[in-house]
Design an enzyme around this catalytic site. Structure first.
Site, mmCIF file in Angstrom:
data_model
loop_
_atom_site.group_PDB
_atom_site.id
_atom_site.type_symbol
_atom_site.label_atom_id
_atom_site.label_comp_id
_atom_site.label_asym_id
_atom_site.label_seq_id
_atom_site.Cartn_x
_atom_site.Cartn_y
_atom_site.Cartn_z
ATOM 1 C CE LYS A 221 -2.488 3.309 -5.250
ATOM 2 N NZ LYS A 221 -1.046 3.207 -4.979
ATOM 3 C CG HIS B 104 -0.462 8.795 -0.123
ATOM 4 N ND1 HIS B 104 -0.059 9.764 -1.009
ATOM 5 C CD2 HIS B 104 0.133 7.647 -0.528
ATOM 6 C CE1 HIS B 104 0.751 9.222 -1.908
ATOM 7 N NE2 HIS B 104 0.885 7.938 -1.645
ATOM 8 C CG ASP C 14 -6.839 8.751 -0.310
ATOM 9 O OD1 ASP C 14 -7.058 7.920 -1.222
ATOM 10 O OD2 ASP C 14 -5.698 9.026 0.095
ATOM 11 C CD GLN D 68 -3.377 1.574 -1.086
ATOM 12 O OE1 GLN D 68 -3.591 0.370 -1.255
ATOM 13 N NE2 GLN D 68 -2.380 2.192 -1.690
ATOM 14 C CB CYS E 271 3.799 8.608 -0.314
ATOM 15 S SG CYS E 271 4.845 8.458 -1.750
#
Lengths: 154, 420
Positions: B240, B137, B214, B217, B378
């Site tokens: 999220k 991202h 990261d 998600q 993104c």
């Protein structure tokens, strides 16, 4: 927001599937790129001038149905028009696209361009419909460079 | 891209979750869009919030609001307790050891920026290498570009395969003692790929590099234990994971966080200030300048409570079944091509169609009440990798059903009818 049918008029679907003047041009008078980074819509507009008249106009590129059909209809409408007539049409198209959804359309002045009237109801698609027109305006202003719907740093 | 799911039965799987019961916890789901029942399949952008999370925010502002860490009065003490208990709750969910290693941030983006700034600036120098991957991202690309520009270090990119998996042979070849940081995504938002982060961490540590994961998600879909992974940093966002926007956490190993200078200066991050010398506060407060998003922090804890009560493993199994079912149904849609066909996927399915641009797909689906994402997500380098301007993406949460996937697939057939 209303039904999608008001957005995807038959004329728009037809021009999306069979875009007119969809090709590169040999030795154009002006060549300009339009780019909408939010959508990834990208087109190159080619213009040939005969004095003050747009004697030929074509485009290439990738984009959604709205941006592609808007470019296609624009090339059809502008071929043979003077630069001044093209500017007037830009203003009329831009005014229509950004007008209130209940404002009446000047159907006579807009002619074929009125099929994009439904875009008014879908604010996120306005930039798709105006990409080719902004490229045109830059070309008429003699700005033979890449234009973007987003200003740097915006 | 026809995978083996084609040969599986397209019978609706029986869900491990009581989804109808769960859906009643999410008030927003019970509404009509353009006269059709809302089918919300844009969960990778942000998930919806259960009543418990909404209540946590309402209760805070209607009965508990005060500034934290500074009041002698009752409400300030109450707000401080709620906020700090939430920190411990979130840390425990991710297997962190104590509150000191959980920093509240505005979200994943700020967490990555914090590491790139406070770890990157003092630790990187010319000749050093930061490794990221081609499926990052923008929020895990740009902060490292900025850190490399400031320090003279070099940013290198681990390539991905056509299936959308990280090229592990290339990664192995890129690893040497010059690599100081490996910052990679756990689950790709644009491709749905689940990366083998444990293997990454082990290999990176073998050459002395630090690792940031990261997790924006991954945390809604996969059980994450930061200490078992042995990652140095892990970043995620509350919104999220059924929590509010504007709040997230950075997990960091305590000894690394101790050695790092503050990210921002201000109130709360100091012990004492004079014009001659300022003494920084202890962890985690050293990295939390200014009055934080107190309601968000408390509601983040409520979201974790909710997810934990349903059970992350049951959620993962339910979503896995949805993913298999969706893959099978999508295979019937003429001219549809999956972007991202990794063996292991979670949360999201990206695709393009012959007849229509992703924005037109999204528009037609919206007309049927189906919310999906269309765009570059993104992750423009991913789009460039596949030579496409954008994809359409459907993404799942615990409250989605196979019937909703049917509605979305019917709408995709309609896309072909309109544009074909």
């Amino acid at each position: 927001m209303t039904d999608n049918r008001s957005l995807y008029e038959q004329v728009i679907l037809d021009h999306n599937k069979h875009p007119r003047n969809f090709h590169a041009m040999d030795s154009p008078s002006a060549k300009i790129e339009g780019y909408n980074p939010l959508c990834g819509d990208q087109l190159t507009l080619f213009l040939k001038f005969d004095g003050d008249t747009i004697s030929d106009i074509s485009f290439q590129g990738v984009g959604c149905a709205i941006s592609k059909s808007a470019a296609s209809v624009m090339t059809e409408v502008l071929k043979g028009k003077t630069k001044e007539e093209a500017r007037v049409l830009f203003d009329k198209f831009h005014a229509m696209i950004t007008s209130d959804t209940d404002a009446p359309l000047d159907e006579v002045a807009l002619g074929k361009l009125r099929v994009f009237g439904g875009v008014r109801e879908f604010p996120v698609r306005i930039k798709c419909a105006t990409l080719s027109w902004h490229a045109l305006l830059s070309a008429l202003n003699g700005e033979g460079e890449k234009i973007s719907t987003e200003s740097p740093g915006e | 891209v026809k995978t083996e799911v084609l040969h599986k039965s397209i019978n609706k799987p029986h869900s491990i979750l009581d989804v109808e019961h769960i859906r009643r916890d999410f008030p927003i789901l019970d509404q009509k869009i353009h006269g059709k029942p809302l089918v919300y399949l844009d969960n990778a952008a942000t998930s919806q919030k259960p009543q418990r999370v909404i209540d946590a925010i309402t209760n805070y502002y209607s009965g508990q609001n005060a500034n934290i860490h500074r009041g002698v009065h009752h409400l300030s003490q109450l707000a401080t307790d709620l906020y700090e208990r939430s920190r411990l709750r979130i840390g425990a969910f991710f297997g962190a050891s104590c509150g000191k290693d959980i920093i509240f941030t505005r979200g994943t983006t700020e967490a990555v920026n914090l590491v790139a700034h406070s770890w990157g600036r003092p630790n990187l120098k010319p000749g050093d290498v930061v490794l990221i991957s081609h499926m990052e991202h923008h929020s895990n690309i740009v902060p490292w570009q900025m850190a490399c520009e400031a320090t003279g270090a070099t940013l290198k990119v681990i390539p991905i395969t056509d299936a959308g998996e990280l090229d592990m042979d290339a990664f192995d070849a890129m690893l040497d003692s010059r690599v100081k940081m490996v910052s990679v995504v756990h689950v790709s938002n644009a491709l749905g790929t689940v990366n083998p982060v444990a293997e990454f961490i082990q290999k990176a540590h073998a050459v002395g590099a630090k690792v940031l994961i990261d997790g924006a998600q991954s945390v809604p879909h996969i059980r994450v234990n930061v200490r078992e992974l042995d990652c140095d940093f892990y970043a995620c966002s509350a919104h999220k994971i059924y929590g509010p926007t504007g709040i997230g956490v950075l997990y960091g190993k305590e000894e690394l966080l101790e050695a790092m200078p503050p990210y921002q200066g201000g109130g709360d991050m100091i012990l004492s200030v004079s014009f001659e010398k300022t003494t920084y506060n202890n962890l985690p407060h050293k990295f939390e300048a200014g009055t934080p998003h107190i309601a968000g922090g408390i509601a983040f804890g409520a979201a974790i409570d909710y997810l934990d009560a349903v059970g992350i493993d049951a959620v993962a199994a339910h979503e896995h079944a949805l993913m298999d079912y969706a893959h099978a149904r999508l295979a019937d849609v003429k001219g549809l091509k999956l972007i991202g066909t990794a063996k292991e996927k979670a949360g999201a399915i990206s695709f393009v169609m012959d007849t229509a641009h992703p924005h037109d797909i999204g528009q037609i689906l919206d007309g049927e009440g189906v919310a999906i994402r269309a765009g570059h997500h993104c992750a423009q380098p991913v789009m460039q990798r596949y030579g496409i301007p954008a994809t359409a993406r459907i993404s799942f949460a615990m409250y989605n059903t196979c019937a909703e996937i049917d509605t979305a697939v019917e709408a995709l057939h309609r896309v072909n009818k309109v544009f074909g």
